[in-house]
Design a protein around this motif. Structure first.
Motif, PDB file in Angstrom:
ATOM      1  N   GLN A   1       0.816  -1.224   0.000  1.00  0.00           N
ATOM      2  CA  GLN A   1       0.000   0.000   0.000  1.00  0.00           C
ATOM      3  C   GLN A   1       0.846   1.269   0.000  1.00  0.00           C
ATOM      4  N   GLY A   2       0.422   2.260  -0.728  1.00  0.00           N
ATOM      5  CA  GLY A   2       0.993   3.605  -0.612  1.00  0.00           C
ATOM      6  C   GLY A   2       2.292   3.834  -1.369  1.00  0.00           C
ATOM      7  N   VAL A   3       2.708   2.854  -2.190  1.00  0.00           N
ATOM      8  CA  VAL A   3       4.004   3.021  -2.873  1.00  0.00           C
ATOM      9  C   VAL A   3       3.865   3.702  -4.235  1.00  0.00           C
ATOM     10  N   GLY A   4       2.634   4.050  -4.620  1.00  0.00           N
ATOM     11  CA  GLY A   4       2.457   4.834  -5.853  1.00  0.00           C
ATOM     12  C   GLY A   4       1.897   4.069  -7.037  1.00  0.00           C
ATOM     13  N   LYS A   5       1.308   2.883  -6.796  1.00  0.00           N
ATOM     14  CA  LYS A   5       0.775   2.081  -7.911  1.00  0.00           C
ATOM     15  C   LYS A   5      -0.370   2.818  -8.619  1.00  0.00           C
ATOM     16  N   THR A   6      -1.320   3.324  -7.843  1.00  0.00           N
ATOM     17  CA  THR A   6      -2.453   4.016  -8.461  1.00  0.00           C
ATOM     18  C   THR A   6      -1.990   5.324  -9.109  1.00  0.00           C
ATOM     19  N   HIS A   7      -1.101   6.020  -8.423  1.00  0.00           N
ATOM     20  CA  HIS A   7      -0.567   7.279  -8.954  1.00  0.00           C
ATOM     21  C   HIS A   7       0.029   7.037 -10.353  1.00  0.00           C
ATOM     22  N   LEU A   8       0.909   6.035 -10.460  1.00  0.00           N
ATOM     23  CA  LEU A   8       1.584   5.786 -11.746  1.00  0.00           C
ATOM     24  C   LEU A   8       0.601   5.297 -12.808  1.00  0.00           C
ATOM     25  N   SER A   9      -0.400   4.527 -12.389  1.00  0.00           N
ATOM     26  CA  SER A   9      -1.361   4.030 -13.388  1.00  0.00           C
ATOM     27  C   SER A   9      -2.169   5.201 -13.959  1.00  0.00           C
ATOM     28  N   ILE A  10      -2.544   6.146 -13.093  1.00  0.00           N
ATOM     29  CA  ILE A  10      -3.289   7.316 -13.585  1.00  0.00           C
ATOM     30  C   ILE A  10      -2.378   8.162 -14.478  1.00  0.00           C
ATOM     31  N   ALA A  11      -1.118   8.332 -14.046  1.00  0.00           N
ATOM     32  CA  ALA A  11      -0.184   9.150 -14.835  1.00  0.00           C
ATOM     33  C   ALA A  11       0.004   8.543 -16.230  1.00  0.00           C
ATOM     34  N   LEU A  12       0.108   7.211 -16.313  1.00  0.00           N
ATOM     35  CA  LEU A  12       0.240   6.575 -17.637  1.00  0.00           C
ATOM     36  C   LEU A  12      -1.060   6.719 -18.436  1.00  0.00           C
ATOM     37  N   GLY A  13      -2.190   6.693 -17.732  1.00  0.00           N
ATOM     38  CA  GLY A  13      -3.489   6.906 -18.391  1.00  0.00           C
ATOM     39  C   GLY A  13      -3.563   8.292 -19.013  1.00  0.00           C
ATOM     40  N   LEU A  14      -3.102   9.294 -18.267  1.00  0.00           N
ATOM     41  CA  LEU A  14      -3.108  10.672 -18.783  1.00  0.00           C
ATOM     42  C   LEU A  14      -2.226  10.783 -20.030  1.00  0.00           C
ATOM     43  N   GLU A  15      -1.062  10.140 -19.960  1.00  0.00           N
ATOM     44  CA  GLU A  15      -0.153  10.184 -21.116  1.00  0.00           C
ATOM     45  C   GLU A  15      -0.812   9.517 -22.327  1.00  0.00           C
ATOM     46  N   SER A  16      -1.538   8.441 -22.087  1.00  0.00           N
ATOM     47  CA  SER A  16      -2.223   7.768 -23.201  1.00  0.00           C
ATOM     48  C   SER A  16      -3.238   8.693 -23.851  1.00  0.00           C
ATOM     49  N   ILE A  17      -3.982   9.413 -23.023  1.00  0.00           N
ATOM     50  CA  ILE A  17      -4.966  10.358 -23.567  1.00  0.00           C
ATOM     51  C   ILE A  17      -4.248  11.407 -24.414  1.00  0.00           C
ATOM     52  N   ASN A  18      -3.130  11.916 -23.898  1.00  0.00           N
ATOM     53  CA  ASN A  18      -2.356  12.910 -24.664  1.00  0.00           C
ATOM     54  C   ASN A  18      -1.871  12.346 -25.996  1.00  0.00           C
ATOM     55  N   HIS A  19      -1.623  11.030 -26.010  1.00  0.00           N
ATOM     56  CA  HIS A  19      -1.139  10.412 -27.258  1.00  0.00           C
ATOM     57  C   HIS A  19      -2.283   9.933 -28.159  1.00  0.00           C
TER      58      HIS A  19
END
Ligand code: ADP
Ligand code: MG
Length: 265
Positions: free
Chosen positions: A123-141
């Motif tokens: 818990q709390g190591v940034g899994k959800t954070h990184l998944s959302i960040a990659l999701g945002l990048e996908s939208i940008n692409h």
């Protein structure tokens, strides 16, 4: 665009040229042109630019506006719980994560190729954070995204239970996006319908070559319970892991970082 609408333009009895142009741009849904042509035409005359410069400037405005509108719409559709970016992620706090790998995933080639990404760790190591960040990048692409926690997916399925048509529609809605983020693949009580739904979702997305990102704090062998019978669990896990980039995060919870600092000092 219907003929009727276009003919409205010719029939319109607007008094000034500006009004006629604006009316035509609205009919053609060229909002970028409409919002900037009056100001740009004055600027172009004042700076002795050519008609082609004028056209180019207007096209730029239109493309920018259409792109902004697409991104806004896709952000709403993605239903991220919060916005988290790569820029906000402190990689120095989590040295077990290969920053170069994360930045190469942010190019979204894995979405083009229909590959999966799995974040595993406590818990709390940034899994959800990184998944959302990659999701945002996908939208940008240019790839649309849907984010959902497994628990919420199960709840959605439960609401449609015993209604085949609604279940099919629900499945279709999770098959459509180029990237689906399934967050918190942890322990949940699942009905047979929910297990069946999840199994179909994995198999269809694999067949359609569309990507999934998973986050979980469970070991893979524990995921098997999500798909019901043994042979189905094996088939689903094979599709998930077979073409996935697995990112194992080992470290302290970011949520506890200030508490840890206090204990150390
Ligand atoms: P997990 O999904 O692994 O349980 P989260 O991604 O939800 O963890 O992270 C918990 C909180 O800590 C979130 O607010 C997240 O933005 C933040 N966070 C986690 N790791 C980092 C980090 N390395 N840099 C910046 N913020 C982080
Ligand atoms: Mg999480």
């Amino acid at each position: 665009m219907s003929r009727k609408k276009i003919s409205c333009y010719y029939l319109s009895n607007k008094s000034s040229q500006n009004e006629r142009i604006l009316h035509a741009l609205e009919l053609l849904e060229l909002d970028g042109f409409a919002s900037s042509f009056a100001r740009l035409s004055e600027e172009v005359i004042a700076s002795h630019k050519t008609p082609l410069d004028f056209l180019e400037l207007l096209l730029e405005k239109e493309i920018l506006l259409k792109e902004e509108t697409r991104i806004e719409r896709w952000l709403r559709q993605a239903r991220f719980r919060r916005i988290k970016t790569l820029k906000d992620f402190d990689f120095s706090f989590q040295p077990s994560i290969d920053q170069t790998l994360i930045y190469s995933l942010a190019e979204s080639e894995f979405v083009v190729k229909g590959k999966n990404v799995i974040f595993v760790g406590p818990q709390g190591v940034g899994k959800t954070h990184l998944s959302i960040a990659l999701g945002l990048e996908s939208i940008n692409h240019g790839h649309d995204v849907r984010f959902i926690r497994l628990e919420d997916l199960i709840e959605n399925v439960t609401k449609c239970e015993n209604d085949g048509i609604r279940l099919q529609r629900l499945l279709a809605s999770f098959l459509r996006p180029k990237l689906l983020i399934l967050d918190e693949i942890d322990y949940y009580t699942m009905s047979d319908d929910a297990k069946e739904f999840l199994f179909k979702l994995i198999m269809h997305r694999h067949n359609n070559r569309t990507s999934l990102i998973f986050t979980s704090n469970q070991e893979f062998y524990e995921w098997a319970v999500l798909f019901g019978k043994k042979h189905r669990a094996a088939a689903a896990m094979d599709r998930i892991i077979g073409n996935a980039e697995i990112i194992q995060i080992e470290g302290e919870s970011y949520r506890l970082k200030d508490k840890i600092k206090k204990l150390v000092n």
